[in-house]
Design an enzyme around this catalytic site. Sequence first.
Site, PDB file in Angstrom:
ATOM      1  N   ARG A  99      11.633  -2.469   3.125  1.00  0.00           N
ATOM      2  CA  ARG A  99      10.848  -2.308   4.211  1.00  0.00           C
ATOM      3  C   ARG A  99      10.722  -3.658   5.238  1.00  0.00           C
ATOM      4  O   ARG A  99      10.768  -3.378   6.407  1.00  0.00           O
ATOM      5  CB  ARG A  99       9.253  -2.109   3.879  1.00  0.00           C
ATOM      6  CG  ARG A  99       8.389  -2.189   4.834  1.00  0.00           C
ATOM      7  CD  ARG A  99       7.085  -1.973   4.302  1.00  0.00           C
ATOM      8  NE  ARG A  99       6.776  -2.507   3.461  1.00  0.00           N
ATOM      9  CZ  ARG A  99       5.944  -3.861   3.352  1.00  0.00           C
ATOM     10  NH1 ARG A  99       5.536  -4.238   4.599  1.00  0.00           N
ATOM     11  NH2 ARG A  99       5.284  -4.203   2.174  1.00  0.00           N
TER      12      ARG A  99
ATOM     13  N   ARG B 142      -5.625  -6.989  -6.507  1.00  0.00           N
ATOM     14  CA  ARG B 142      -6.432  -6.660  -5.269  1.00  0.00           C
ATOM     15  C   ARG B 142      -7.209  -5.259  -5.772  1.00  0.00           C
ATOM     16  O   ARG B 142      -6.635  -4.300  -6.092  1.00  0.00           O
ATOM     17  CB  ARG B 142      -5.532  -6.396  -4.048  1.00  0.00           C
ATOM     18  CG  ARG B 142      -4.891  -7.695  -3.691  1.00  0.00           C
ATOM     19  CD  ARG B 142      -4.236  -7.377  -2.096  1.00  0.00           C
ATOM     20  NE  ARG B 142      -3.262  -8.474  -1.832  1.00  0.00           N
ATOM     21  CZ  ARG B 142      -3.555  -9.519  -1.446  1.00  0.00           C
ATOM     22  NH1 ARG B 142      -4.790  -9.847  -1.120  1.00  0.00           N
ATOM     23  NH2 ARG B 142      -2.289 -10.248  -1.053  1.00  0.00           N
TER      24      ARG B 142
ATOM     25  N   HIS C  26       5.832   0.663  -0.056  1.00  0.00           N
ATOM     26  CA  HIS C  26       5.357  -0.531  -0.961  1.00  0.00           C
ATOM     27  C   HIS C  26       6.004  -0.304  -2.395  1.00  0.00           C
ATOM     28  O   HIS C  26       6.014  -1.450  -2.878  1.00  0.00           O
ATOM     29  CB  HIS C  26       3.928  -0.671  -0.917  1.00  0.00           C
ATOM     30  CG  HIS C  26       3.413  -1.875  -1.490  1.00  0.00           C
ATOM     31  ND1 HIS C  26       2.791  -2.054  -2.848  1.00  0.00           N
ATOM     32  CD2 HIS C  26       3.205  -2.961  -1.140  1.00  0.00           C
ATOM     33  CE1 HIS C  26       2.424  -3.093  -3.151  1.00  0.00           C
ATOM     34  NE2 HIS C  26       2.640  -3.860  -2.066  1.00  0.00           N
TER      35      HIS C  26
ATOM     36  N   ASN D 172      -0.906  -8.663  11.613  1.00  0.00           N
ATOM     37  CA  ASN D 172       0.400  -9.196  10.765  1.00  0.00           C
ATOM     38  C   ASN D 172       0.669 -10.678  11.461  1.00  0.00           C
ATOM     39  O   ASN D 172       0.875 -11.517  10.676  1.00  0.00           O
ATOM     40  CB  ASN D 172       1.507  -7.981  10.875  1.00  0.00           C
ATOM     41  CG  ASN D 172       1.456  -6.818  10.090  1.00  0.00           C
ATOM     42  OD1 ASN D 172       0.490  -6.793   8.966  1.00  0.00           O
ATOM     43  ND2 ASN D 172       2.116  -5.877  10.291  1.00  0.00           N
TER      44      ASN D 172
ATOM     45  N   TYR E 187      -0.682   3.085   1.400  1.00  0.00           N
ATOM     46  CA  TYR E 187       0.606   2.582   0.859  1.00  0.00           C
ATOM     47  C   TYR E 187       1.324   3.625  -0.001  1.00  0.00           C
ATOM     48  O   TYR E 187       0.837   4.284  -0.923  1.00  0.00           O
ATOM     49  CB  TYR E 187       0.238   1.311   0.046  1.00  0.00           C
ATOM     50  CG  TYR E 187      -0.139   0.245   0.720  1.00  0.00           C
ATOM     51  CD1 TYR E 187      -0.626   0.199   1.917  1.00  0.00           C
ATOM     52  CD2 TYR E 187      -0.307  -1.020   0.137  1.00  0.00           C
ATOM     53  CE1 TYR E 187      -1.363  -1.118   2.738  1.00  0.00           C
ATOM     54  CE2 TYR E 187      -1.193  -2.063   0.805  1.00  0.00           C
ATOM     55  CZ  TYR E 187      -1.269  -2.048   1.971  1.00  0.00           C
ATOM     56  OH  TYR E 187      -2.012  -3.080   2.788  1.00  0.00           O
TER      57      TYR E 187
ATOM     58  N   ARG F  78      -4.177 -14.049  -1.993  1.00  0.00           N
ATOM     59  CA  ARG F  78      -4.375 -14.275  -0.703  1.00  0.00           C
ATOM     60  C   ARG F  78      -5.347 -13.420   0.296  1.00  0.00           C
ATOM     61  O   ARG F  78      -4.998 -12.524   0.336  1.00  0.00           O
ATOM     62  CB  ARG F  78      -3.342 -14.784   0.034  1.00  0.00           C
ATOM     63  CG  ARG F  78      -3.588 -15.698   1.226  1.00  0.00           C
ATOM     64  CD  ARG F  78      -2.029 -16.022   1.775  1.00  0.00           C
ATOM     65  NE  ARG F  78      -1.576 -17.490   0.931  1.00  0.00           N
ATOM     66  CZ  ARG F  78      -0.389 -17.516   0.608  1.00  0.00           C
ATOM     67  NH1 ARG F  78       0.408 -16.771   0.629  1.00  0.00           N
ATOM     68  NH2 ARG F  78      -0.392 -18.838   0.145  1.00  0.00           N
TER      69      ARG F  78
ATOM     70  N   HIS G  23       0.498 -11.238 -10.852  1.00  0.00           N
ATOM     71  CA  HIS G  23       0.690 -10.040  -9.829  1.00  0.00           C
ATOM     72  C   HIS G  23       1.216  -8.636 -10.288  1.00  0.00           C
ATOM     73  O   HIS G  23       1.310  -7.823  -9.797  1.00  0.00           O
ATOM     74  CB  HIS G  23       1.813 -10.549  -8.832  1.00  0.00           C
ATOM     75  CG  HIS G  23       2.094 -10.025  -7.604  1.00  0.00           C
ATOM     76  ND1 HIS G  23       3.331  -8.930  -7.596  1.00  0.00           N
ATOM     77  CD2 HIS G  23       1.209  -9.483  -6.557  1.00  0.00           C
ATOM     78  CE1 HIS G  23       3.176  -8.411  -6.165  1.00  0.00           C
ATOM     79  NE2 HIS G  23       1.905  -8.602  -5.829  1.00  0.00           N
TER      80      HIS G  23
END
Length: 704
Positions: free
Chosen positions: A561, A375, A589, A45, A468, A405, A435
Amino acid sequence: MPDIRFTQNRELSWLRFNERVLLEATDETVPLLERLKFIAIFTSNLDEFFMIRVGSLFDLSHLKEHSVDKKSGWTPAEQLTHIYEAVRVLYARRQEIYCEVERQLRVHGICRLNYAELEQNEIKFVKQYFKTSIAPILSPQIVDPHHPFPHLQNKTLHIGAWLKYKNRSVFAVIPVPAALPEVIFLPGSETRYILTADVILEHVGQIFHYDTILEKVVFCVTRNADINADDEAFDFDSDDDFRGKMKKLLRQRQRLAPVRLELSNQISQAFLAYLEEHLPVSSEQVYVTDAPLKMGYAFALPARLNDTKRQALTDPAFTPGIPHGVRLDKPMIPQVQAHDILLSYPFEGMDAFLHLIRESANDPDVISIKITIYRLARKAKLVEYLCAAADNGKDVTVFIELRARFDEQNNIDWSERLEDAGCTVIYGVENYKVHSKLCLITRRSQENVEYITQVGTGNYNEKTALQYTDLSLITANPGIGRDANRFFQNLAMGNITETYEHLLAAPTSLKPELIRQIDREIAKRGQGRIMLKLNAITDIDLIEKLKQASCAGVRVRMIVRGICCILPGVPDKTENIEVISIVGRFLEHSRVYCFGQGLDERMFIASADFMTRNTEKRVEVACPIYDTAVREKIHYIMDTCWADNVKARALQTDGSYIRRPVHEIPVDSQQLLLAHAQEVEEVAPVQEAKETFWSKLRRRFHSS
């Protein structure tokens, strides 16, 4: 000057989140190897944080005109100073926690060794391994007038040495080849291993055997990776297609400016000054740590253990449940047409959705499948089923975002696979990342066309769906289907300005509608209620509106979160706002917005956080929840999370987090939801305890 009494800097807020990740490694109730993984997650992270957030601020700090952070009043340079100071404290904490976890792992025969600790047979093994598997692929280099200082690859481990060469001191470097494993496991019954970089470090004298080794160190350079395909600074041929453009961008990312230098041990001032000058970095950007600079190996350790030891040192394995009322051995389409289905990952699996796509690929009545992808996993059944649908003559359109990314290359690879199968592949929208998580299946019926729409809070990633927490709605609601159809038609034409009857779409209608919903609660004054579940909140307009709601007496509950730039409990500002953060086994998430209560409540699930990048710079979708059973299920999830007093931490007015008090029975929301989804016998007493908290919570939250 904006009022910053009730806001905080987003970067420091994120660092506090990552600190909570690190502190999970201190929880004695967490199995030891899972604690080691939390240290590894904290480390990765932080790597990404430096590459993206620090990289972006680093660029901004060099501009003549400095923008000022609206939430803290700091310039980019001032933000960097605060970040460097905060990170230095975290490095010290990480090293302390890592040493303690390693000490406890040694009790179980799991040992990371330094070279001095190796036994004679292990030394012999390592020497042979170095001779046969490492030395032949090393590329050592001395820096002198004939050999310039090399480009050091981003996040690649290097061995640096300060040598005495022909009566002068010179720098030598050895990149650790990516082909080598991070660790070398030693022979024997216990799990003993040594870092590959440490082995190379030990053999530096053998590699540069003509020279005197004065100093040596393992080091790693982190480079700015905050670049995008629309940046005019990157020169691309005008006739490049977007996929080719992205491939060039990925190559250029490796050569951007350094933003951090990590060292495995202290080195002399002369050696350090040399590195700082030639990279270049400032002393603020240098961090020294005994803990490994890379920790990906932590995720491979469980596979080295026998079943008994693995069960003792890792989280218990689980199989995602099947949602109530769903039969995977029956056709999915009639089930969706009968009632909406909500999947709650990872407690319930993605199988119902994948079954639906596979069934649609072979259904003669299905005309088309359209989907937005951000993703994907390295191995994706979803892609197989979409390709099969195209092979079967369906019109399959995939909007795949090549700018996701650090997943750019993976998405490039999948786009080529989908194109080869006959799918229509579109690379998003210029200047806006797509997205949203939306899928539309169009079918023929006897009278007209029918739609089945899936909308989610998370990616179509079959791996992260086990890690997640996300929500995925599958509905045959005709109004939502018509909106989804128009959304995909507009997206194909690059039109992102239209509004819809049911769906909220950023960058056009999402934020204005959120503000309208908050205003609607403000009008109710003390009777107003807002409950949100987000990954982050940074959008200053939404923060200001929530502050107004608090001042009007609206009770606001937020489960955030990560980054939370609004500070709760500030008198006359946010005193009616409460914020908790849950960091546990699974990464929280899902995004849920609830406005109002009872029959007057408006509920949405969405792909968007309350961040400016989501509300203004991306194509996002929020979907209203109409089905009564689905609404109750989401209430159950939200109330269970709010009742958490084990993994939840409450955000304080000063930006710190504290544990929530355990008044009666500990409530771990993730374990509770997991047990409920699996319907195990042990759930009964836990469920009873949860119901007690849930009923109290609802009375407190919904009371006037």
